[in-house]
Scaffold this motif. Sequence first.
Motif, PDB file in Angstrom:
ATOM      1  N   ASP A  64       9.535  10.456   6.739  1.00  0.00           N
ATOM      2  CA  ASP A  64       9.230   9.241   5.979  1.00  0.00           C
ATOM      3  C   ASP A  64       9.225   8.010   6.866  1.00  0.00           C
ATOM      4  N   MET A  65      10.057   8.007   7.902  1.00  0.00           N
ATOM      5  CA  MET A  65      10.117   6.871   8.820  1.00  0.00           C
ATOM      6  C   MET A  65       9.091   6.986   9.937  1.00  0.00           C
ATOM      7  N   ASN A  66       8.304   8.074   9.956  1.00  0.00           N
ATOM      8  CA  ASN A  66       7.283   8.311  10.985  1.00  0.00           C
ATOM      9  C   ASN A  66       7.924   8.405  12.375  1.00  0.00           C
ATOM     10  N   ILE A  67       8.994   9.195  12.457  1.00  0.00           N
ATOM     11  CA  ILE A  67       9.709   9.408  13.721  1.00  0.00           C
ATOM     12  C   ILE A  67       9.672  10.895  14.033  1.00  0.00           C
ATOM     13  N   ARG A  68       9.288  11.241  15.250  1.00  0.00           N
ATOM     14  CA  ARG A  68       9.259  12.622  15.701  1.00  0.00           C
ATOM     15  C   ARG A  68      10.445  12.886  16.631  1.00  0.00           C
ATOM     16  N   THR A  69      10.658  14.156  16.962  1.00  0.00           N
ATOM     17  CA  THR A  69      11.856  14.538  17.715  1.00  0.00           C
ATOM     18  C   THR A  69      11.500  15.020  19.120  1.00  0.00           C
ATOM     19  N   LEU A  70      12.413  14.776  20.041  1.00  0.00           N
ATOM     20  CA  LEU A  70      12.370  15.283  21.411  1.00  0.00           C
ATOM     21  C   LEU A  70      13.794  15.677  21.801  1.00  0.00           C
ATOM     22  N   PHE A  71      13.935  16.431  22.871  1.00  0.00           N
ATOM     23  CA  PHE A  71      15.255  16.693  23.419  1.00  0.00           C
ATOM     24  C   PHE A  71      15.175  16.740  24.941  1.00  0.00           C
ATOM     25  N   GLY A  72      16.326  16.546  25.569  1.00  0.00           N
ATOM     26  CA  GLY A  72      16.413  16.570  27.025  1.00  0.00           C
ATOM     27  C   GLY A  72      17.841  16.866  27.450  1.00  0.00           C
ATOM     28  N   ARG A 103       5.294   4.648  20.065  1.00  0.00           N
ATOM     29  CA  ARG A 103       5.925   5.349  18.955  1.00  0.00           C
ATOM     30  C   ARG A 103       7.434   5.429  19.183  1.00  0.00           C
ATOM     31  N   VAL A 104       8.160   5.705  18.094  1.00  0.00           N
ATOM     32  CA  VAL A 104       9.608   5.866  18.151  1.00  0.00           C
ATOM     33  C   VAL A 104       9.929   7.350  17.986  1.00  0.00           C
ATOM     34  N   TYR A 105      10.840   7.846  18.828  1.00  0.00           N
ATOM     35  CA  TYR A 105      11.257   9.246  18.786  1.00  0.00           C
ATOM     36  C   TYR A 105      12.771   9.319  18.653  1.00  0.00           C
ATOM     37  N   GLU A 106      13.221  10.421  18.081  1.00  0.00           N
ATOM     38  CA  GLU A 106      14.654  10.714  18.058  1.00  0.00           C
ATOM     39  C   GLU A 106      14.935  11.695  19.190  1.00  0.00           C
ATOM     40  N   LEU A 107      15.571  11.201  20.230  1.00  0.00           N
ATOM     41  CA  LEU A 107      15.830  11.985  21.431  1.00  0.00           C
ATOM     42  C   LEU A 107      17.262  12.503  21.409  1.00  0.00           C
TER      43      LEU A 107
END
Length: 338
Positions: free
Chosen positions: A106-114, A183-187
């Motif tokens: 809903d917030m248009n945020i995608r995910t990444l990890f590292g 864009r904004v991501y959740e890392l």
Amino acid sequence: NHPSSRLTMAFRLAVALRKQLVSPRISYSARYFGLANDPSKIVQGLKAEDIAADPVLQAYLKANFPDENVDSNLDAQTVTDEEEDASPWALEKLSKEKPITKELEDMNIRTLFGYNRSLEWEEGTRQCKRLRLHKKLIPGILYGSDPNLGIRSVDESSKILVKTPWHLLQRELNRYNRYMMNRVYELTVYQDREDEEGTVHQVIPSDLKWHPVKQRLYCANYLRYFPGRPIKLPIVYINEEESRAMKAGGFIAPVARVVECNIEEGVPIPEHIELECTGLRLKEVVRMDRLIFPDGVKPSPRIKNPDMFLVGTVFGRRTLVGDEDHNETGEDESEADK
């Protein structure tokens, strides 16, 4: 095996070793699964049959090219999709990557990890190159302040060395091209491969860098994001068919392709800002009054004079439609003078 051919092969091996032809010519998958599917890319004229039939050659390659993991029992010299999926990093991406929740969607945020990078063993040009070539991890830095986590950018500890799996970044680049940096991501940053929790940061990819010749991504930095931090959103044109000048072949020569915005907390982050093209005329100057900002999205206060913000100018050939518009404008001006 003729002595002269063996001598020629030994000479070519020596030349390959001296010039270090391995690094720039072997793909990520080939490096991980052993010898490249075409050994001649390492040494000119070298074949897989020669390696399998000559124990001396195998020993030589193992001693001088340890990164290639030469295996005399390697039957298939091609890396298949099944082998690619069976690699530890490919299996790990299925377990480490968190799904996109309904709230994030809903917030248009995608995910990444590292992962955290070791300051002692994974810092520097050679170490970062080894990460890219052998582990398919792209080095970078996580920096910036985040009031939600109590992190201040003035503190030296706010900068964290990270490494991100290449396939995640390439997936986002294929999807959004270089607008990925808007864009904004959740890392999620894990301490190591055994860590299951990790630390979550909301970030904006910043300063992505590509190899100047090969155009491969080799650096990915992240700026921490929080509601209220300015973010640059790309400008997209809409209703171009409603403009006589644009419909007749005109175009906007852009001065600004992005606009810096502030987004209120709880407001979905838009992918772009729309520019209304209805009624645009030839040589008209396009400014911020034609930009459509969603609710909760405002121009950044760092734009000192929003009314003078220049998006671009309409140009194009003076077609029949353009001449009519010009004539109508001229007649209106002459009547006004009278």
